[in-house]
Design a protein around this motif. Structure first.
Motif, PDB file in Angstrom:
ATOM      1  N   ALA A 144       5.011 -14.451 -23.295  1.00  0.00           N
ATOM      2  CA  ALA A 144       3.444 -15.383 -22.865  1.00  0.00           C
ATOM      3  C   ALA A 144       3.876 -16.383 -23.066  1.00  0.00           C
ATOM      4  CB  ALA A 144       2.191 -14.855 -23.154  1.00  0.00           C
ATOM      5  N   ARG A 145       4.310 -17.067 -24.738  1.00  0.00           N
ATOM      6  CA  ARG A 145       4.505 -18.249 -24.993  1.00  0.00           C
ATOM      7  C   ARG A 145       5.699 -19.022 -24.394  1.00  0.00           C
ATOM      8  NH1 ARG A 145       1.716 -15.503 -29.239  1.00  0.00           N
ATOM      9  NH2 ARG A 145      -0.011 -16.763 -29.947  1.00  0.00           N
ATOM     10  N   HIS A 146       6.694 -17.972 -23.898  1.00  0.00           N
ATOM     11  CA  HIS A 146       8.022 -18.068 -23.066  1.00  0.00           C
ATOM     12  C   HIS A 146       8.231 -16.739 -22.354  1.00  0.00           C
ATOM     13  CE1 HIS A 146      10.708 -20.922 -22.125  1.00  0.00           C
ATOM     14  NE2 HIS A 146      11.655 -19.707 -22.010  1.00  0.00           N
ATOM     15  N   GLY A 297      -7.356  -7.603 -29.206  1.00  0.00           N
ATOM     16  CA  GLY A 297      -7.902  -8.434 -30.475  1.00  0.00           C
ATOM     17  C   GLY A 297      -7.311  -8.563 -31.708  1.00  0.00           C
ATOM     18  N   ASP A 298      -6.122  -9.097 -31.676  1.00  0.00           N
ATOM     19  CA  ASP A 298      -6.093 -10.135 -32.638  1.00  0.00           C
ATOM     20  C   ASP A 298      -6.503 -11.648 -32.937  1.00  0.00           C
ATOM     21  OD1 ASP A 298      -4.613 -10.748 -30.761  1.00  0.00           O
ATOM     22  OD2 ASP A 298      -3.053 -11.980 -31.927  1.00  0.00           O
ATOM     23  N   GLU A 299      -7.050 -12.298 -34.465  1.00  0.00           N
ATOM     24  CA  GLU A 299      -7.465 -13.608 -34.283  1.00  0.00           C
ATOM     25  C   GLU A 299      -8.061 -14.141 -33.052  1.00  0.00           C
ATOM     26  OE1 GLU A 299      -2.627 -15.150 -35.493  1.00  0.00           O
ATOM     27  OE2 GLU A 299      -2.609 -15.089 -33.354  1.00  0.00           O
ATOM     28  N   THR A 373       8.061  -7.412 -40.273  1.00  0.00           N
ATOM     29  CA  THR A 373       9.240  -7.101 -39.749  1.00  0.00           C
ATOM     30  C   THR A 373       8.834  -8.599 -38.162  1.00  0.00           C
ATOM     31  OG1 THR A 373       6.441  -6.510 -38.346  1.00  0.00           O
ATOM     32  CG2 THR A 373       8.167  -4.353 -40.108  1.00  0.00           C
ATOM     33  N   TYR A 374       8.472  -8.954 -38.306  1.00  0.00           N
ATOM     34  CA  TYR A 374       8.364  -9.988 -37.529  1.00  0.00           C
ATOM     35  C   TYR A 374       9.462 -11.239 -37.274  1.00  0.00           C
ATOM     36  CZ  TYR A 374       3.305 -10.032 -36.282  1.00  0.00           C
ATOM     37  OH  TYR A 374       1.885  -9.652 -36.018  1.00  0.00           O
ATOM     38  N   LEU A 375      10.540 -11.008 -36.383  1.00  0.00           N
ATOM     39  CA  LEU A 375      12.167 -11.676 -36.047  1.00  0.00           C
ATOM     40  C   LEU A 375      11.596 -12.818 -35.213  1.00  0.00           C
ATOM     41  CD1 LEU A 375      12.658  -7.880 -33.282  1.00  0.00           C
ATOM     42  CD2 LEU A 375      13.390  -8.752 -36.122  1.00  0.00           C
ATOM     43  N   ASP A 376       9.968 -13.154 -35.107  1.00  0.00           N
ATOM     44  CA  ASP A 376       9.967 -14.550 -34.704  1.00  0.00           C
ATOM     45  C   ASP A 376      10.309 -15.552 -36.220  1.00  0.00           C
ATOM     46  OD1 ASP A 376       7.299 -13.723 -35.421  1.00  0.00           O
ATOM     47  OD2 ASP A 376       6.116 -15.657 -34.681  1.00  0.00           O
ATOM     48  N   MET A 377       9.908 -14.839 -37.860  1.00  0.00           N
ATOM     49  CA  MET A 377      10.398 -15.817 -38.860  1.00  0.00           C
ATOM     50  C   MET A 377      11.854 -16.138 -38.999  1.00  0.00           C
ATOM     51  SD  MET A 377       7.369 -15.579 -40.039  1.00  0.00           S
ATOM     52  CE  MET A 377       6.179 -15.734 -38.496  1.00  0.00           C
ATOM     53  N   ASP A 388       7.418 -19.763 -39.938  1.00  0.00           N
ATOM     54  CA  ASP A 388       7.803 -19.401 -41.544  1.00  0.00           C
ATOM     55  C   ASP A 388       6.003 -19.404 -42.248  1.00  0.00           C
ATOM     56  OD1 ASP A 388       7.164 -21.866 -41.625  1.00  0.00           O
ATOM     57  OD2 ASP A 388       8.485 -22.479 -43.108  1.00  0.00           O
ATOM     58  N   TRP A 389       5.254 -19.242 -41.327  1.00  0.00           N
ATOM     59  CA  TRP A 389       3.468 -18.592 -41.890  1.00  0.00           C
ATOM     60  C   TRP A 389       3.615 -17.778 -42.932  1.00  0.00           C
ATOM     61  CZ3 TRP A 389       1.085 -14.734 -40.668  1.00  0.00           C
ATOM     62  CH2 TRP A 389       1.527 -13.717 -39.660  1.00  0.00           C
ATOM     63  N   ALA A 390       4.799 -16.497 -42.195  1.00  0.00           N
ATOM     64  CA  ALA A 390       4.778 -15.059 -43.282  1.00  0.00           C
ATOM     65  C   ALA A 390       5.524 -15.261 -44.091  1.00  0.00           C
ATOM     66  CB  ALA A 390       5.011 -14.077 -41.944  1.00  0.00           C
ATOM     67  N   SER A 424       7.520 -15.629 -29.496  1.00  0.00           N
ATOM     68  CA  SER A 424       8.613 -16.489 -28.746  1.00  0.00           C
ATOM     69  C   SER A 424       8.316 -17.835 -28.543  1.00  0.00           C
ATOM     70  CB  SER A 424       8.681 -15.874 -26.915  1.00  0.00           C
ATOM     71  OG  SER A 424       7.091 -16.036 -27.299  1.00  0.00           O
ATOM     72  N   GLU A 425       7.290 -18.686 -29.728  1.00  0.00           N
ATOM     73  CA  GLU A 425       6.675 -20.453 -29.173  1.00  0.00           C
ATOM     74  C   GLU A 425       7.952 -20.657 -29.720  1.00  0.00           C
ATOM     75  OE1 GLU A 425       4.955 -18.017 -31.506  1.00  0.00           O
ATOM     76  OE2 GLU A 425       2.889 -17.983 -31.571  1.00  0.00           O
ATOM     77  N   THR A 426       8.951 -20.667 -30.219  1.00  0.00           N
ATOM     78  CA  THR A 426      10.288 -21.124 -30.427  1.00  0.00           C
ATOM     79  C   THR A 426      11.628 -21.573 -29.773  1.00  0.00           C
ATOM     80  OG1 THR A 426      10.373 -20.511 -32.269  1.00  0.00           O
ATOM     81  CG2 THR A 426       9.387 -22.174 -32.605  1.00  0.00           C
TER      82      THR A 426
HETATM   83  C1  TNX Z   1      -0.380 -14.349 -35.065  1.00  0.00           C
HETATM   84  S1  TNX Z   1       0.532 -12.101 -35.534  1.00  0.00           S
HETATM   85  C2  TNX Z   1       0.175 -14.246 -33.687  1.00  0.00           C
HETATM   86  C3  TNX Z   1       0.911 -14.651 -32.680  1.00  0.00           C
HETATM   87  C4  TNX Z   1       1.556 -15.489 -33.108  1.00  0.00           C
HETATM   88  C5  TNX Z   1       2.344 -14.966 -34.594  1.00  0.00           C
HETATM   89  C6  TNX Z   1       3.185 -16.011 -34.512  1.00  0.00           C
HETATM   90  C7  TNX Z   1      -0.365 -11.778 -34.444  1.00  0.00           C
HETATM   91  C8  TNX Z   1      -1.621 -10.468 -33.980  1.00  0.00           C
HETATM   92  N1  TNX Z   1      -0.742 -12.767 -33.395  1.00  0.00           N
HETATM   93  O1  TNX Z   1      -0.631 -14.749 -31.969  1.00  0.00           O
HETATM   94  O2  TNX Z   1       2.240 -15.730 -32.121  1.00  0.00           O
HETATM   95  O3  TNX Z   1       1.069 -14.763 -36.005  1.00  0.00           O
HETATM   96  O4  TNX Z   1       4.489 -15.292 -36.023  1.00  0.00           O
END
Ligand code: TNX
Length: 488
Positions: A144-146, A297-299, A373-377, A388-390, A424-426
């Motif tokens: 979605a982001r890319h 359901g997130d955020e 586990t977040y491969l985007d970190m 790097d938020w996590a 995929s934001e970056t």
């Molecule tokens: C949090 S973790 C999100 C995503 C972002 C991601 C970037 C989660 C369920 N939602 O919307 O893309 O962080 O790391």
């Protein structure tokens, strides 16, 4: 140089080397496929032909034999390498496919090249008996982001199945784009899958139903289950741009290409919301042979707690009505869940908002803690790609945890498995995707597959080093992490 029998990722359950034995493939080698194993036998021949240049005919006679044994679990397998031949046995085709991935790893690194190489194709002798710890070993790709094309997703699948990953979660919708065609709501993709969508407006595209089906079938042929995600009630700006009736005031919001989260929401009290959700879930479920549909359901910071509950309680039964089990990010577990619902836990601390409660009533948990586990970190603070938020996530950190110890009240028996999400934001290309995935996904794959007692960082680190040349030979981009002593 011949490999050692245990030089495999994920580490096999049982490895019994036979130093006196070995098997060398040559121009006369043939593959014998017992009834029901033809598909995997054909795949084996396909993956071995380019680099060896051998014919490797598949029939009912040959030194490499594939057969089924009802005494083994579906994904379990036995690989026996003797001087006279190689035997692959499994409970079902999925297990044979796993055996094939092990066999590939035991051949010289050049086996992954696309053209014939002058190499002695020797396998080390002995027996491997192997079975997974968890039935769900997943990766997630945020399209979605890319957006990533069908060809790019296929390449990603080919790279991840080598580590016995068997689920691919596709994050199909978010604020910045809608990537799956829905007949009843065509503007979703016509507007929010088009030019200018994605982060920075540079990730346009969407899957037609035929495209999505092509991915599902390609994945299924490799024993990968596609898990589609429609993220709601938050992360819906792209849907609201296309259909303003999905907002509270009926006014279309501006298109968004930034990386903010938590500002959009479907309206829990509006009938249009549920007409929309029902159509989308029905069409996505109909296109998806796998057992799960992920509802996000997130955020949902722009949804009140009461509206969130109302929304989730109305949507969960829809997923079930269309024949699927719902998966949701852990925020969903603030609501009382039916036991069929799976909670995907992504928190960076051992804090809980209902996941253990859901587990206590029989719900399964998919472990994806962001700090492991977040491969985007980012790998390190100066990684050019990633967030790097996590925290930063090196290979040893990705490897050094256990899903059954992450959250009090969520032990081994409550776990469906593990998944490594890649947002995929970056990211802007398949090479970016692969660079973030390797070498960290193999760490998560080993956690999901191997018996806990085999976990050993020094052993993993040594086995992982051998994959540098393997990825180079198959043109799979990877991050040459200084934590690993890559061969020079
Ligand atoms: C949090 S973790 C999100 C995503 C972002 C991601 C970037 C989660 C369920 N939602 O919307 O893309 O962080 O790391």
């Amino acid at each position: 140089m011949t490999r050692e029998l245990g030089d495999v990722i994920p580490a096999p359950g049982e490895v019994r080397p036979d130093a006196a034995a070995f098997f060398t493939l040559d121009a006369g080698t043939a593959i014998s496929a017992a009834p029901g194993t033809e598909h995997v036998a054909a795949y084996l021949a396909d993956v071995l032909r380019p680099a060896t240049g051998f014919d490797l005919p598949v029939g009912d006679n040959g030194a490499i034999t594939l057969s089924l044994d009802a005494g083994l679990a579906a994904e379990a397998y036995r690989l026996e390498i003797a001087t006279g031949g190689v035997r692959l046995t499994a409970g079902a085709s999925a297990g044979l496919f796993n055996a094939v991935q092990t066999l590939r790893q035991l051949l010289p690194a050049e086996i992954y090249t696309g053209t014939p190489q002058q190499v002695a194709w020797t396998l080390p002798g002995g027996t491997i008996v192997d079975a997974p710890r968890f039935g769900y070993r997943g990766a997630m790709l945020d399209v979605a982001r890319h957006f990533f094309t069908v060809a790019e997703v296929k390449a990603f699948i080919d790279a991840i199945v080598q580590f016995k990953i068997n689920h691919l979660h596709l994050h199909l919708t978010d604020d910045q784009g809608w990537r799956i065609e829905i007949d009843a709501w065509p503007k979703l993709t016509a507007i929010s899958g088009g030019d200018g969508t994605g982060v920075d407006g540079v990730g346009p595209g969407f899957y037609t139903k035929a495209d999505y089906t092509e991915i599902v079938e390609y994945a299924a042929a490799r024993f990968v289950t596609i898990v589609p995600e429609i993220d709601m009630p938050g992360h819906v700006n792209a849907a609201q741009v296309a259909y303003p009736e999905l907002t509270a005031d009926g006014v279309a919001p501006p298109q968004r290409t930034d990386v903010e989260v938590g500002y959009s929401s479907l309206v829990a009290g509006k009938d249009e919301t549920y007409a929309f959700v029902a159509d989308v879930l029905r069409e996505v479920a109909a296109l998806t042979p796998g057992p799960y549909v992920h509802i996000g359901g997130d955020e949902a910071q722009a949804t009140t707690a009461e509206d969130y509950r109302t929304f989730i309680e109305r949507v969960l039964p829809l997923v079930t009505a269309y024949g699927k089990s719902p998966i949701g990010w852990h925020e969903m577990a603030t609501v009382d869940l039916p036991p069929s619902a799976v909670t995907q836990y992504w928190r960076i601390e051992a804090a809980d908002d209902g996941t253990a409660r859901a587990a206590a009533t029989g719900g399964k948990v998919l472990m994806s803690p962001a700090d492991r586990t977040y491969l985007d970190m980012k790998y390190t603070e100066d990684s050019p790609l990633g967030l790097d938020w996590a925290g930063v996530l090196g290979v040893e950190k990705a490897y050094g945890w256990d899903p059954a110890e992450r959250l009090p009240g969520v032990g081994e028996e409550s776990l469906l498995g593990v998944e490594a999400p890649l947002w995929s934001e970056t990211l802007r290309s398949l090479d970016d995707v692969l660079t973030m995935t390797f070498p960290r996904l193999p760490a998560i794959a080993e956690i999901g597959w191997s018996p806990r007692e085999t976990r050993d960082w020094e052993s993993f680190r040594r086995r992982l080093a051998a994959f540098g040349p393997r990825w180079q030979h198959q043109s799979v981009a990877y991050h040459p992490s200084p934590e690993i002593a890559w061969p020079t």
